[in-house]
Write a protein that holds these residues in place. Structure first.
Motif, mmCIF file in Angstrom:
data_model
loop_
_atom_site.group_PDB
_atom_site.id
_atom_site.type_symbol
_atom_site.label_atom_id
_atom_site.label_comp_id
_atom_site.label_asym_id
_atom_site.label_seq_id
_atom_site.Cartn_x
_atom_site.Cartn_y
_atom_site.Cartn_z
ATOM 1 N N PRO A 105 0.827 -1.216 0.000
ATOM 2 C CA PRO A 105 0.000 0.000 0.000
ATOM 3 C C PRO A 105 0.858 1.262 0.000
ATOM 4 N N ALA A 106 0.326 2.313 -0.593
ATOM 5 C CA ALA A 106 1.063 3.584 -0.692
ATOM 6 C C ALA A 106 1.054 4.321 0.644
ATOM 7 N N GLY A 107 2.012 5.209 0.820
ATOM 8 C CA GLY A 107 2.032 6.114 1.953
ATOM 9 C C GLY A 107 2.883 5.700 3.130
ATOM 10 N N TYR A 108 3.703 4.687 2.958
ATOM 11 C CA TYR A 108 4.553 4.216 4.051
ATOM 12 C C TYR A 108 6.016 4.198 3.612
ATOM 13 N N THR A 109 6.872 3.785 4.523
ATOM 14 C CA THR A 109 8.230 3.414 4.131
ATOM 15 C C THR A 109 8.277 1.886 4.123
ATOM 16 N N TYR A 110 9.209 1.329 3.319
ATOM 17 C CA TYR A 110 9.145 -0.091 3.013
ATOM 18 C C TYR A 110 10.511 -0.764 3.192
ATOM 19 N N SER A 111 10.440 -2.027 3.585
ATOM 20 C CA SER A 111 11.637 -2.858 3.629
ATOM 21 C C SER A 111 11.225 -4.262 3.208
ATOM 22 N N TRP A 112 11.600 -4.621 1.955
ATOM 23 C CA TRP A 112 11.238 -5.928 1.421
ATOM 24 C C TRP A 112 12.250 -6.978 1.859
ATOM 25 N N SER A 113 11.822 -8.230 1.809
ATOM 26 C CA SER A 113 12.695 -9.331 2.201
ATOM 27 C C SER A 113 13.880 -9.497 1.261
ATOM 28 N N ASN A 114 13.802 -8.916 0.052
ATOM 29 C CA ASN A 114 14.936 -8.986 -0.877
ATOM 30 C C ASN A 114 15.831 -7.753 -0.777
#
Length: 244
Positions: A105-114
């Motif tokens: 979803p938009a509007g956050y900061t992200y940290s993917w498993s890759n």
């Protein structure tokens, strides 16, 4: 006349932890001692309470003489968690060489498993992909894993059982690897082998049980025409001994 003024200690509420935290957390509010009984603004009567909801909390303490002291209000803020749902742009099971876009979803900061920190990633290989999203309050949630299954492509090679250049009237057998699934040759044949008697470029498309296809490179078959041999005589073919 005997006048007795009972001492009333000052009610102070202390806390263990932060007063602002993420949903699922809690803070412990504790009253100072010196009182016989307590009543909190939420109705609790213990000296300490565990708070996990937003609100303003105060406490009144009662001495054994019946005197009271009320604390100042303590405000607790519980921050909502972000939504951590991964959506795929297409099927998560596909053939080698294809891909699927996974989006949070938009509007956050992200940290993917890759390791990616973008809102969306393009998955091209097998694996389980998840994302941790963090909102402006610093609250984080990790999505469930999205499993990506990439099927390998079948081997599409053509082998000939002899020379691919031969004389008219001969043939050559072209074969694709056996046991793959289904076959479609450039001449319309559907078996794993074909017998070629005509000149041309022949290729095969093979499809495995996962529905993945590969097309071989073309094999050129050349056919040499048979020469027309005519014998002519320079004279009669019936003659007397000594002639030729």
């Amino acid at each position: 006349v005997t006048v007795t003024v009972n001492y009333v200690p000052n009610m102070v509420v202390s806390y263990i932890g932060a007063l602002s935290f993420c949903q699922g957390g809690a803070v412990t509010l504790t009253a100072s001692g010196g009182f016989a009984s307590y009543i909190w603004s939420n109705g609790a009567t213990s000296q300490s309470i565990i708070v996990n909801a937003t609100g303003t909390y105060s406490l009144t303490g009662y001495t054994s003489a019946g005197c009271t002291s009320t604390s100042s209000a303590t405000t607790v803020s519980v921050n909502t968690l972000p939504t951590a749902v991964v959506t795929a742009s297409g099927s998560t099971t596909f053939c080698q060489g294809d891909s699927v876009v996974l989006s949070a979803p938009a509007g956050y900061t992200y940290s993917w498993s890759n390791g990616s920190t973008a809102q969306s990633i393009t998955a091209t290989s097998n694996g389980t992909y998840s994302v941790t999203v963090t909102n402006t309050s610093g609250c984080s949630v990790t999505s469930t894993g999205t499993v990506i299954s990439v099927s390998s492509l079948p081997a599409a090679t053509v082998t000939a059982n002899g020379a691919t250049t031969f004389c008219q009237g001969s043939s050559v057998t072209l074969s694709a690897p056996a046991g793959i699934g289904s076959y479609l040759w450039s001449n319309g044949a559907t078996g794993p082998t074909i017998t070629v008697t005509n000149a041309g470029t022949y290729s095969v498309t093979v499809t495995n049980t996962n529905g993945c296809t590969s097309t071989s490179s073309g094999v050129v078959v050349s056919i040499d025409s048979i020469p027309n041999v005519i014998v002519t005589a320079q004279g009669p073919t019936a003659f007397c001994p000594g002639d030729s």
